[in-house]
Write an enzyme that holds these catalytic residues in place. Structure first.
Site, PDB file in Angstrom:
ATOM      1  N   ASP A  11       0.847  -1.187   0.000  1.00 47.99           N
ATOM      2  CA  ASP A  11       0.000   0.000   0.000  1.00 47.99           C
ATOM      3  C   ASP A  11       0.889   1.245   0.000  1.00 47.99           C
ATOM      4  OD1 ASP A  11      -2.419   1.519   0.341  1.00 47.99           O
ATOM      5  OD2 ASP A  11      -1.876   1.733   2.454  1.00 47.99           O
ATOM      6  N   ASP A  13      -0.330   5.170   0.948  1.00 44.80           N
ATOM      7  CA  ASP A  13      -0.630   6.136   1.996  1.00 44.80           C
ATOM      8  C   ASP A  13      -0.835   5.433   3.334  1.00 44.80           C
ATOM      9  OD1 ASP A  13      -0.620   7.683  -0.228  1.00 44.80           O
ATOM     10  OD2 ASP A  13      -2.757   8.182  -0.201  1.00 44.80           O
TER      11      ASP A  13
END
Length: 374
Positions: A11, A13
């Site tokens: 991922d 953020d």
């Protein structure tokens, strides 16, 4: 055909970059790398992982989140990481909003379907790294491990978890002659448990686990009413396959079974084990290239219910399935002592060869060992 890929789906953020209160990194002033990310990713890349970034960016390309506002910080992130040798195989971005329930939005699999075909992804060694429950659900949907970045698990802990994963394997092998189940754990020294139907063979295979320093369970139901050949051979093949799978790419292992210091020069190329009148010598290389050499002659046709002639055949089959170069020699007057010394000395060589040395590199100038399990 290439081996399945060992991939970390990462991922962005909240995982690579600190996520601001408004959950949108649309300017350089909001750009802050998560502590420890670069060092951990460098270790993981060095250990052979490929990286794929998968990120949800709500409404990217709309007036509320213009493309250029995203592009600058994203380019900076990739340039910083590339400067440290951390390059992503692919960057996958979903632009939808949560209420749209797009199949491409995590935890949906729309963006990663090309990794889900047979033989593409090594699910046993791949993982998802993220900071939300949706990342863990994404991992479950792919069928890989999910690891969550948070207050109790920073990047250093994540890397250690992945790099120190237990080296285990379970093999079930069924033929017309035998039905075998084998389990090994190379990082556990639990007492071996072996049942092959040949009492002396059980005792000998146990010696491999005890002196090799690894946990071993083996059960074989074979056609002993015919003869012992199939049982002996297939036990060795199944055990070799289990060891090979547990070793994986063989990163960070000793690779060679060497003798302790102080032995005479002529014995310095392997382990030597004495047992009363018998002396066995083994040299082992977990090269991925199977080769077996045996020197010796047993003075009795059988030891218990085990034909002596099948002892070299056991080790040849083990070396073939494991992908090992094994040289074994024995001399003595008592066949029981000679056979037992053979199994013990191979176990001692295995102990050193499979031991982790603290690194993550493949112990080869080529960067890969032939025939290693990916």
């Amino acid at each position: 055909m290439s081996a399945p890929a060992k991939i970390l789906f990462v991922d962005r953020d909240g995982t690579l970059i600190e996520e601001p209160a408004d959950e949108q990194i649309d300017g350089y002033e909001k750009f802050r790398l998560l502590p420890g990310a670069i060092g951990a990713l460098r270790r993981l890349v060095d250990a052979g992982y490929e990286l794929v970034m998968v990120t949800n960016q709500d409404g990217l390309g709309t007036p509320a989140f213009p493309e250029e506002a995203f592009a600058g910080p994203q380019r900076l992130l990739l340039e910083i990481l590339a400067g440290e040798g951390i390059v992503f195989r692919e960057v996958l971005v979903d632009r939808s909003f949560a209420h749209e329930h797009a199949p491409t939005r995590k935890p949906g699999l729309g963006l990663v379907r090309h990794y889900l075909g047979h033989g593409v992804l090594d699910r046993a060694r791949s993982a998802v790294i993220g900071d939300r429950d949706s990342d863990l659900e994404f991992a479950r949907n792919i069928g890989v491990r999910g690891l969550r970045i948070g207050a109790d698990a920073g990047w250093a802990a994540i890397a250690t978890t992945l790099l120190d994963a237990p080296r285990r394997a379970r093999i079930e092998r069924t033929t017309r002659e035998t039905r075998i189940a084998v389990e090994v754990d190379l990082d556990d020294a639990a007492r071996p448990a072996v049942h092959s139907g040949i009492g002396f063979l059980d005792h000998m295979i146990e010696q491999l686990g005890v002196h090799g320093g690894f946990a071993l369970r083996l059960r074989c139901d074979g056609d002993l009413g015919v003869d012992e050949h199939h049982t002996v051979e297939d036990c060795a093949l199944a055990l070799g396959q289990a060891l090979r799978e547990a070793l994986g790419e063989r990163r960070g292992i000793g690779r060679y079974g060497h003798a302790p210091e102080g032995l005479p020069l002529q014995r310095a190329l392997g382990f030597v084990v004495p047992m009363d009148d018998a002396l066995a010598h083994a040299a082992l290389d977990l090269s991925g290239r199977p080769y077996f050499v045996f020197e010796g002659a047993f003075p009795a046709e059988r030891v218990g219910a085990l034909p002596s002639a099948l002892v070299p055949h056991f080790f040849r089959s083990l070396a073939d399935a494991l992908g090992a170069n094994l040289h074994l020699a024995v001399r003595g007057d008592d066949a029981h002592h000679m056979v037992e010394a053979c199994f013990k000395v191979v176990g001692r060589a295995l102990r050193q060869a499979i031991r982790r040395d603290g690194g993550v590199a493949v112990p080869s100038s080529k960067g890969v060992l032939a025939g290693a399990a990916a």
